[in-house]
Design a protein around this motif. Sequence first.
Motif, short mmCIF file in Angstrom:
data_model
loop_
_atom_site.label_atom_id
_atom_site.label_comp_id
_atom_site.label_asym_id
_atom_site.label_seq_id
_atom_site.Cartn_x
_atom_site.Cartn_y
_atom_site.Cartn_z
N LEU A 144 0.82 -1.21 0.00
CA LEU A 144 0.00 0.00 0.00
C LEU A 144 0.85 1.26 0.00
CD1 LEU A 144 -2.97 -0.82 2.40
CD2 LEU A 144 -2.99 -0.62 -0.07
N LYS A 145 2.01 1.19 0.64
CA LYS A 145 2.91 2.36 0.66
C LYS A 145 3.42 2.66 -0.75
CE LYS A 145 6.85 4.19 3.16
NZ LYS A 145 7.83 3.94 4.21
N LYS A 146 3.81 1.60 -1.50
CA LYS A 146 4.27 1.80 -2.87
C LYS A 146 3.15 2.32 -3.77
CE LYS A 146 8.13 -1.35 -2.95
NZ LYS A 146 8.81 -2.45 -3.62
N ILE A 147 1.96 1.77 -3.58
CA ILE A 147 0.81 2.22 -4.38
C ILE A 147 0.49 3.67 -4.08
CG2 ILE A 147 -1.67 1.92 -4.74
CD1 ILE A 147 -1.22 -1.10 -4.38
N SER A 148 0.50 4.04 -2.80
CA SER A 148 0.17 5.43 -2.44
C SER A 148 1.25 6.39 -2.92
CB SER A 148 -0.05 5.57 -0.94
OG SER A 148 1.14 5.34 -0.24
N MET A 149 2.52 5.96 -2.90
CA MET A 149 3.58 6.82 -3.43
C MET A 149 3.43 7.01 -4.94
SD MET A 149 6.85 5.54 -1.19
CE MET A 149 8.02 6.26 -2.30
N PHE A 150 3.06 5.94 -5.65
CA PHE A 150 2.83 6.05 -7.09
C PHE A 150 1.66 6.98 -7.37
CE2 PHE A 150 0.34 4.59 -10.75
CZ PHE A 150 1.25 4.87 -11.76
N LEU A 151 0.56 6.82 -6.62
CA LEU A 151 -0.61 7.67 -6.84
C LEU A 151 -0.33 9.13 -6.51
CD1 LEU A 151 -3.47 5.37 -5.52
CD2 LEU A 151 -2.92 5.91 -7.90
N ALA A 152 0.45 9.38 -5.46
CA ALA A 152 0.80 10.76 -5.11
C ALA A 152 1.65 11.41 -6.20
CB ALA A 152 1.54 10.79 -3.77
N THR A 153 2.64 10.67 -6.68
CA THR A 153 3.49 11.19 -7.75
C THR A 153 2.68 11.38 -9.03
OG1 THR A 153 5.35 10.02 -6.78
CG2 THR A 153 5.63 10.81 -9.01
N SER A 154 1.82 10.43 -9.32
CA SER A 154 1.01 10.50 -10.53
C SER A 154 0.05 11.69 -10.50
CB SER A 154 0.21 9.22 -10.72
OG SER A 154 1.07 8.13 -10.82
N SER A 155 -0.53 11.96 -9.34
CA SER A 155 -1.46 13.08 -9.27
C SER A 155 -0.73 14.40 -9.48
CB SER A 155 -2.20 13.08 -7.93
OG SER A 155 -1.32 13.39 -6.87
N LEU A 156 0.50 14.51 -8.98
CA LEU A 156 1.28 15.72 -9.23
C LEU A 156 1.60 15.86 -10.70
CD1 LEU A 156 2.85 18.20 -8.22
CD2 LEU A 156 4.82 16.70 -7.98
N VAL A 157 2.00 14.77 -11.34
CA VAL A 157 2.32 14.80 -12.77
C VAL A 157 1.09 15.21 -13.57
CG1 VAL A 157 2.98 13.37 -14.74
CG2 VAL A 157 4.24 13.20 -12.61
N LEU A 158 -0.06 14.64 -13.26
CA LEU A 158 -1.29 15.01 -13.98
C LEU A 158 -1.65 16.47 -13.74
CD1 LEU A 158 -3.63 11.94 -13.62
CD2 LEU A 158 -2.63 12.85 -15.70
N TYR A 159 -1.50 16.92 -12.51
CA TYR A 159 -1.83 18.31 -12.19
C TYR A 159 -0.94 19.28 -12.97
CZ TYR A 159 -2.13 22.64 -9.57
OH TYR A 159 -2.25 23.95 -9.23
N VAL A 160 0.34 18.95 -13.05
CA VAL A 160 1.28 19.85 -13.70
C VAL A 160 1.11 19.86 -15.23
CG1 VAL A 160 3.76 20.17 -14.15
CG2 VAL A 160 2.97 19.73 -11.85
#
Length: 132
Positions: free
Chosen positions: A54-70
Amino acid sequence: MMFAWNDLYNGHLLGHFSREWYELFMCVLMFTAVTLTCSGITHLAVDVTERPILKKISMFLATSSLVLYVSNYYQIYFIGKMMKNQTFDEQMWLIVGFVGATFVIVYIGGKVLLKAGKVLKSKIIVQEEEIF
């Protein structure tokens, strides 16, 4: 917000909603969602420190949301401006394609830059001068 943004300026929602009210509504909706998620009273709040998957998944989702936002606004804006005469469905496929391609490029590029920064950081040697 991303899906209706183009229609708000160029499409069938033009003139029905003001930009300010739409953005205010989305901010209130996001504030409510984030507050409920982070409050600890919902089932969505999970401590991921004890669960490595879950930690790896949440880190991927956090990074992905920043990439999508930017990166997503520019594709939506330019496709909406350049292809006004196409239907919304045709524009949506182009937007999804461009946002997906940009997401992959920025995500992989960020990972490469992060690794390169770690390598360069290990090679830089800083000596402190002694002052007598």
